[in-house]
Design a protein around this motif. Structure first.
Motif, mmCIF file in Angstrom:
data_model
loop_
_atom_site.group_PDB
_atom_site.id
_atom_site.type_symbol
_atom_site.label_atom_id
_atom_site.label_comp_id
_atom_site.label_asym_id
_atom_site.label_seq_id
_atom_site.Cartn_x
_atom_site.Cartn_y
_atom_site.Cartn_z
ATOM 1 N N SER A 12 25.081 -25.230 25.917
ATOM 2 C CA SER A 12 25.285 -26.387 26.795
ATOM 3 C C SER A 12 25.081 -25.926 28.226
ATOM 4 N N LEU A 13 24.533 -26.786 29.042
ATOM 5 C CA LEU A 13 24.385 -26.531 30.469
ATOM 6 C C LEU A 13 25.600 -27.142 31.151
ATOM 7 N N THR A 18 28.217 -21.470 40.822
ATOM 8 C CA THR A 18 27.237 -20.388 40.922
ATOM 9 C C THR A 18 26.219 -20.765 41.985
ATOM 10 N N ASN A 19 25.310 -19.848 42.310
ATOM 11 C CA ASN A 19 24.321 -20.171 43.349
ATOM 12 C C ASN A 19 23.376 -21.291 42.920
ATOM 13 N N THR A 20 23.225 -21.531 41.606
ATOM 14 C CA THR A 20 22.385 -22.638 41.141
ATOM 15 C C THR A 20 23.196 -23.904 40.868
ATOM 16 N N GLY A 21 24.506 -23.747 40.752
ATOM 17 C CA GLY A 21 25.358 -24.885 40.424
ATOM 18 C C GLY A 21 25.508 -25.114 38.926
ATOM 19 N N TRP A 22 24.892 -24.239 38.102
ATOM 20 C CA TRP A 22 24.932 -24.407 36.648
ATOM 21 C C TRP A 22 25.232 -23.082 35.968
ATOM 22 N N SER A 23 25.773 -23.179 34.774
ATOM 23 C CA SER A 23 26.025 -22.032 33.927
ATOM 24 C C SER A 23 25.678 -22.435 32.493
ATOM 25 N N VAL A 24 25.399 -21.460 31.639
ATOM 26 C CA VAL A 24 25.094 -21.745 30.242
ATOM 27 C C VAL A 24 26.287 -21.336 29.393
ATOM 28 N N LEU A 25 26.696 -22.224 28.506
ATOM 29 C CA LEU A 25 27.744 -21.926 27.532
ATOM 30 C C LEU A 25 27.075 -21.819 26.172
ATOM 31 N N TYR A 175 31.691 -27.474 26.458
ATOM 32 C CA TYR A 175 30.733 -27.855 25.421
ATOM 33 C C TYR A 175 30.079 -29.205 25.687
ATOM 34 N N GLY A 176 30.728 -30.059 26.451
ATOM 35 C CA GLY A 176 30.160 -31.362 26.783
ATOM 36 C C GLY A 176 30.384 -32.381 25.689
ATOM 37 N N LEU A 177 30.224 -33.645 26.056
ATOM 38 C CA LEU A 177 30.438 -34.765 25.147
ATOM 39 C C LEU A 177 29.184 -35.623 25.113
#
Length: 195
Positions: A12-13, A18-25, A175-177
């Motif tokens: 999930s994104l 972070t410097n990009t504003g996103w992380s990967v789970l 994980y997101g919905l």
């Protein structure tokens, strides 16, 4: 990175500081360990992937009973379903206009399957009220043109049983919905009403 379809993706994104504003789970520990820095293919374009230090997500405790919850979106919640013809082939997508009076239990059951949690009884997760508006999130590019996923942003008021609350908290942990979590949709916050 993607499974057979977007509901079967292995990650999930997630919005992150972070410097990009996103992380990967990563949903799969083996996939996380196999991941390396490099260029990966995200539909529509190559993307640089830098692997940092991992940190596990701990499954929230199960709280039996009935809970009144406020679910607030951090990124648009994609709530649509495929429409199939008589032969079973997908012929389009039907977007849900309102969630009030509906159950989000099917989305939670899909999340449970994605993260390997076994559901032993029917889930209760009824949306009793909502304060939402239509919003969009760019999820990919095709020939330099952004492709947008339309969803809903705002707040859902949900009456949930303990297992549904636990799954909502798993969704909130990263994980997101709903659909398109691998593209950054469905990031949520969950709060008990009155608390």
């Amino acid at each position: 990175l993607f499974g057979r379809d977007e509901s079967d993706s292995r990650w999930s994104l997630v919005p992150a500081p972070t410097n990009t504003g996103w992380s990967v789970l990563w949903h799969d520990i083996d996939a996380a360990h196999a991941a390396r820095d490099g260029v990966v293919s995200v539909p529509g374009r190559p993307v640089s992937l830098r692997i940092g230090t991992g940190s596990p997500i701990v499954c929230p405790a199960l709280r039996p009973g009935t809970h009144q919850l406020r679910v607030t979106t951090r990124t648009p919640l994609s709530v649509s379903r495929n429409v199939s013809g008589d032969d079973g082939a997908v012929i389009g997508r039907l977007r849900t206009r309102s969630l009030a009076g509906r159950s989000i239990a099917p989305s939670l059951a899909q999340l449970a399957a994605r993260v390997g949690l076994e559901i032993t009884s029917p889930l209760r997760a009824d949306v009793v009220a909502e304060s939402v508006y239509e919003s969009r999130l760019p999820v990919a590019q095709k020939q330099g043109v952004p492709l947008w996923e339309t969803g809903w942003s705002g707040t859902l008021y949900v009456v949930a049983d303990g297992a549904a609350r636990q799954l909502l908290e798993v969704a909130a942990a990263g994980y997101g919905l709903g659909r398109k979590a691998a593209f950054g949709c469905g990031a949520i916050l969950v709060q008990a009403e009155g608390g």
